[in-house]
Design an enzyme around this catalytic site. Structure first.
Site, short mmCIF file in Angstrom:
data_model
loop_
_atom_site.label_atom_id
_atom_site.label_comp_id
_atom_site.label_asym_id
_atom_site.label_seq_id
_atom_site.Cartn_x
_atom_site.Cartn_y
_atom_site.Cartn_z
N LYS A 155 0.86 -1.17 0.00
CA LYS A 155 0.00 0.00 0.00
C LYS A 155 0.90 1.23 0.00
O LYS A 155 1.89 1.29 0.72
CB LYS A 155 -0.83 -0.09 1.28
N HIS B 232 -0.31 4.54 0.28
CA HIS B 232 -0.82 5.67 1.05
C HIS B 232 -0.93 5.27 2.53
O HIS B 232 -0.58 4.14 2.87
CB HIS B 232 -2.19 6.10 0.50
#
Ligand code: PRP
Ligand code: ORO
Length: 227
Positions: free
Chosen positions: A107, A109
């Protein structure tokens, strides 16, 4: 080990059958082999089933004597297995262990990264359902290495005790034995195929007993030598 089964191991076999996880019939495996039985851990799928499952894993860990600092569940199926095991170790054995899992896709973010939960440090105990070719474990070993931690071992539900397959060639060892040799760590299972066979031959009811001969033949054809 063959012929020696603890009460919790027999209970686990009965539980897996009752949940439709351990099935008998004809199944094509990842390797292409046609197997007279199949173990689908994705079918442990209720709160009560996961709670009970975690207790079996916890018991196998305690019995193995493996010492670890953190539990790790490889995505995806390993996540709920390791979470259930962590709960059971705390509730049943007074061992509150840190627990982590990975994302299959990193991921970018928020907190980012691909490890969720506890930091991977010290000795990491990997919790999964089955080892087929050892690919998933190889990937976890890279994550553990990258974090600067060490692997303490692997706990799985069922050891199929069968020789690996490479194209047309049947290897001398099982993928589990290869993992143990390559990484120098133990792989323990709640139960083995020998125990499933013993259960079918000596303890199962009339509706399951007839499946035993095909499994014995399969064990003789593809099985690794007995420990
Ligand atoms: O030894 P291997 O050949 O790697 O096979 C075993 C792995 O395969 C399955 O997971 P899978 O990779 O299918 O992912 P999932 O948990 O998302 O179903 C299983 O849960 C093991 O992790
Ligand atoms: O070899 C496999 O593909 C395999 C066998 C088994 O019993 N369970 C499973 O999830 N995969």
């Amino acid at each position: 080990m063959a012929g020696h089964m603890q009460a919790y191991q027999r209970e686990f076999i009965e539980f897996a059958i009752e949940q439709g996880v351990l099935k008998f019939g004809e199944f094509t495996l990842k390797s292409g082999r046609v197997s007279p039985y199949f173990f689908n851990a994705g079918l442990f799928r209720s709160g009560a089933a996961l709670a009970r499952l975690g207790r079996f894993y916890a018991r196998a860990i305690i019995d193995s004597g493996i010492q670890a600092d953190v539990l790790f569940g490889p995505a995806y199926k390993g996540i709920s297995l390791a979470a259930s095991t962590a709960v059971a170790l705390a509730d049943q054995h007074g061992r509150d262990m840190p627990f982590a899992f990975n994302r299959k896709e990193a991921k970018t973010h928020g907190e980012g990264g691909n490890i969720v939960g506890a930091e991977l440090k010290g000795k990491v105990l990997i919790i999964d359902d089955v080892i087929t070719a050892g690919t998933a474990i190889g990937e976890v070993m890279q994550l553990i290495d990258a974090a600067g931690a060490q692997a303490a071992g692997v706990v799985i539900a069922l050891d199929r005790q069968e020789r690996g397959q490479a194209g047309d060639e049947i290897k001398p060892q099982s993928a589990i034995q290869e993992v143990e040799a390559r990484y120098g760590m133990p792989v323990v299972s709640i139960v083995t195929l020998d125990q499933v066979l013993e259960y079918l031959e000596t303890q199962a009811g009339d509706e399951l007993k007839p499946y035993a001969p095909a499994i014995r033949d399969y064990r003789e054809r593809y099985g690794v030598a007995k420990a």
